[in-house]
Design a protein around this motif. Sequence first.
Motif, mmCIF file in Angstrom:
data_model
loop_
_atom_site.group_PDB
_atom_site.id
_atom_site.type_symbol
_atom_site.label_atom_id
_atom_site.label_comp_id
_atom_site.label_asym_id
_atom_site.label_seq_id
_atom_site.Cartn_x
_atom_site.Cartn_y
_atom_site.Cartn_z
ATOM 1 N N GLN A 144 -3.859 -6.933 -10.343
ATOM 2 C CA GLN A 144 -2.341 -7.320 -10.347
ATOM 3 C C GLN A 144 -1.528 -5.824 -11.202
ATOM 4 O O GLN A 144 -0.473 -5.541 -10.818
ATOM 5 C CB GLN A 144 -2.089 -8.386 -11.145
ATOM 6 N N ARG A 145 -2.317 -5.339 -12.176
ATOM 7 C CA ARG A 145 -1.582 -4.377 -12.798
ATOM 8 C C ARG A 145 -1.692 -3.126 -11.766
ATOM 9 O O ARG A 145 -0.416 -2.235 -11.996
ATOM 10 C CB ARG A 145 -2.556 -4.060 -14.102
ATOM 11 N N GLN A 146 -2.586 -2.757 -11.088
ATOM 12 C CA GLN A 146 -2.385 -1.663 -10.152
ATOM 13 C C GLN A 146 -1.609 -1.766 -8.655
ATOM 14 O O GLN A 146 -1.434 -0.791 -8.200
ATOM 15 C CB GLN A 146 -3.895 -1.207 -9.788
ATOM 16 N N LEU A 147 -1.349 -3.017 -8.415
ATOM 17 C CA LEU A 147 -0.530 -3.347 -7.461
ATOM 18 C C LEU A 147 0.677 -2.773 -7.285
ATOM 19 O O LEU A 147 1.068 -2.065 -6.147
ATOM 20 C CB LEU A 147 -0.455 -4.807 -7.227
ATOM 21 N N PRO A 148 1.374 -2.774 -8.221
ATOM 22 C CA PRO A 148 2.850 -2.014 -7.976
ATOM 23 C C PRO A 148 2.807 -0.455 -7.398
ATOM 24 O O PRO A 148 3.608 -0.079 -6.707
ATOM 25 C CB PRO A 148 3.707 -2.160 -9.347
ATOM 26 N N GLU A 149 1.701 0.162 -8.431
ATOM 27 C CA GLU A 149 1.721 1.509 -8.119
ATOM 28 C C GLU A 149 1.088 1.747 -6.603
ATOM 29 O O GLU A 149 1.421 2.651 -5.974
ATOM 30 C CB GLU A 149 0.664 2.385 -8.954
ATOM 31 N N ILE A 179 -8.423 -2.246 -6.814
ATOM 32 C CA ILE A 179 -7.532 -2.129 -5.500
ATOM 33 C C ILE A 179 -7.928 -1.076 -4.791
ATOM 34 O O ILE A 179 -7.812 -1.351 -3.213
ATOM 35 C CB ILE A 179 -6.155 -1.843 -6.028
ATOM 36 N N GLY A 180 -8.553 -0.114 -5.040
ATOM 37 C CA GLY A 180 -9.067 0.967 -4.087
ATOM 38 C C GLY A 180 -10.153 0.278 -3.127
ATOM 39 O O GLY A 180 -9.856 0.376 -1.935
ATOM 40 N N PRO A 181 -11.139 -0.344 -3.452
ATOM 41 C CA PRO A 181 -12.266 -0.708 -2.436
ATOM 42 C C PRO A 181 -11.707 -1.983 -1.993
ATOM 43 O O PRO A 181 -12.129 -2.105 -0.663
ATOM 44 C CB PRO A 181 -13.291 -1.240 -3.639
ATOM 45 N N GLU A 182 -10.794 -2.853 -2.462
ATOM 46 C CA GLU A 182 -10.262 -3.946 -1.750
ATOM 47 C C GLU A 182 -9.468 -3.541 -0.355
ATOM 48 O O GLU A 182 -9.449 -3.852 0.699
ATOM 49 C CB GLU A 182 -9.683 -4.779 -2.545
ATOM 50 N N PHE A 183 -8.455 -2.615 -0.778
ATOM 51 C CA PHE A 183 -7.687 -1.960 0.330
ATOM 52 C C PHE A 183 -8.610 -1.185 1.411
ATOM 53 O O PHE A 183 -8.305 -1.494 2.506
ATOM 54 C CB PHE A 183 -6.445 -1.285 -0.441
ATOM 55 N N GLY A 184 -9.490 -0.717 0.743
ATOM 56 C CA GLY A 184 -10.343 0.033 1.768
ATOM 57 C C GLY A 184 -11.425 -0.851 2.751
ATOM 58 O O GLY A 184 -11.364 -0.501 4.029
ATOM 59 N N ARG A 185 -11.559 -1.821 2.305
ATOM 60 C CA ARG A 185 -12.476 -2.991 2.902
ATOM 61 C C ARG A 185 -11.205 -3.396 4.000
ATOM 62 O O ARG A 185 -11.728 -3.605 5.087
ATOM 63 C CB ARG A 185 -12.940 -3.896 2.139
ATOM 64 N N THR A 186 -10.006 -3.685 3.575
ATOM 65 C CA THR A 186 -9.168 -4.166 4.714
ATOM 66 C C THR A 186 -8.924 -3.491 5.694
ATOM 67 O O THR A 186 -8.820 -3.504 7.122
ATOM 68 C CB THR A 186 -7.982 -4.505 3.819
ATOM 69 N N VAL A 187 -8.836 -2.022 5.519
ATOM 70 C CA VAL A 187 -8.536 -1.131 6.414
ATOM 71 C C VAL A 187 -9.935 -0.840 7.208
ATOM 72 O O VAL A 187 -9.670 -0.823 8.575
ATOM 73 C CB VAL A 187 -8.441 0.455 5.688
ATOM 74 N N ARG A 238 9.236 -3.559 -7.058
ATOM 75 C CA ARG A 238 10.168 -3.697 -8.099
ATOM 76 C C ARG A 238 10.371 -5.215 -8.868
ATOM 77 O O ARG A 238 10.231 -5.504 -9.873
ATOM 78 C CB ARG A 238 11.707 -3.593 -7.535
ATOM 79 N N LEU A 239 10.063 -6.178 -7.998
ATOM 80 C CA LEU A 239 10.061 -7.647 -8.356
ATOM 81 C C LEU A 239 8.664 -8.020 -9.338
ATOM 82 O O LEU A 239 9.008 -8.519 -10.160
ATOM 83 C CB LEU A 239 9.787 -8.371 -7.163
ATOM 84 N N ILE A 240 7.540 -7.392 -8.667
ATOM 85 C CA ILE A 240 6.383 -7.511 -9.685
ATOM 86 C C ILE A 240 6.557 -6.841 -10.950
ATOM 87 O O ILE A 240 6.200 -7.334 -11.894
ATOM 88 C CB ILE A 240 5.063 -6.735 -8.774
ATOM 89 N N ARG A 241 7.142 -5.673 -10.967
ATOM 90 C CA ARG A 241 7.445 -5.157 -12.187
ATOM 91 C C ARG A 241 8.423 -5.771 -13.105
ATOM 92 O O ARG A 241 8.345 -5.872 -14.559
ATOM 93 C CB ARG A 241 7.910 -3.631 -12.082
#
Length: 318
Positions: A144-149, A179-187, A238-241
């Motif tokens: 959740q902390r990495q998601l906005p970036e 977030i990196g491995p999870e998004f990579g798995r989705t790709v 922006r909403l998450i921040r």
Amino acid sequence: MTIVISLGIFLSLILLIEGGYYFYHQVVSPQQRKLKRRLPHEGTNSAEHEILRKRQLSAVPWMQQVLSSLSNLGGLEQLLQQANSQMPIGVFLLLSGCVGMVGGLISAFKDWGVLVALGLGVVGCLLPWVAIKIQRKKRFAEFQRQLPEGLDLMARALRAGHAFSVGMKMVGDEFPDPIGPEFGRTVEEISFGIDVPEAMQNLTKRVDCVDLKFFVTALVVQRETGGNLAEIIEAISRLIRQRYELFGRIRALSAEGRLSGYILFGLPFVMAGVLFYLNEEYMMVLFEDPIGQMMVLGAGFLMCLGAFVMRNMCQIKV
């Protein structure tokens, strides 16, 4: 009591032998080390690779067969995956059994009674599960902390003219775990032919994050109705921040209540330890006498109930 101690020692030796066997074949074995070195560099040309993915629950053949026959291990397997634990289910159950057996043996050697031995055994069996839950919670918080970036990077990639999958791949390549491995798995799932909405829904099942569900819902709606995806992603970021800022203020305002809860919950254990150190016979009445055992169980239940109430009072959802 002698029979209980002998049975506990026998089961502990069996569990330790099984754990040593698994540790050797998964960590120390030269073949396993060679395979781990070859996997990152070789593709499907390796002879050890298989076309179909097998569900490995344990490296011990008979335990793998027993665990495969059980149909209610999906929740435990998902828990280990969400915590990013490389531990198979068989090793997790083995570790739980060993810790629980140690607690029971300690109570048996101290002659604290069967009820205390069962209680310590149950607590020992639950300790690995609690540790995995804490690890999963920390991983979700880091996601959740990495998601906005990550969303900002995707928005910049879309504005530069890249496709949505390319933006997700950039997040998977540039960001660390989780977030990196999870998004990579989705790709990878999208590349294998899974629809984008279904792949994103799989991502929300692997990662329990409210902000991620907002993003996936907005993405699905945008694919059906249209719109500027880059602006939508920027608005979600922006909403998450803003939610993070409000959540930080709430944590600061509720810090006094949470600290009071920690002190009130830990004070009985500290005082019990001090009294046990000063006068062991005085404290052993609580564990040896039936009335004392009932008092300990009642006090433990009321403490857990009070901790639950205070936690809900101080935990404000944003």
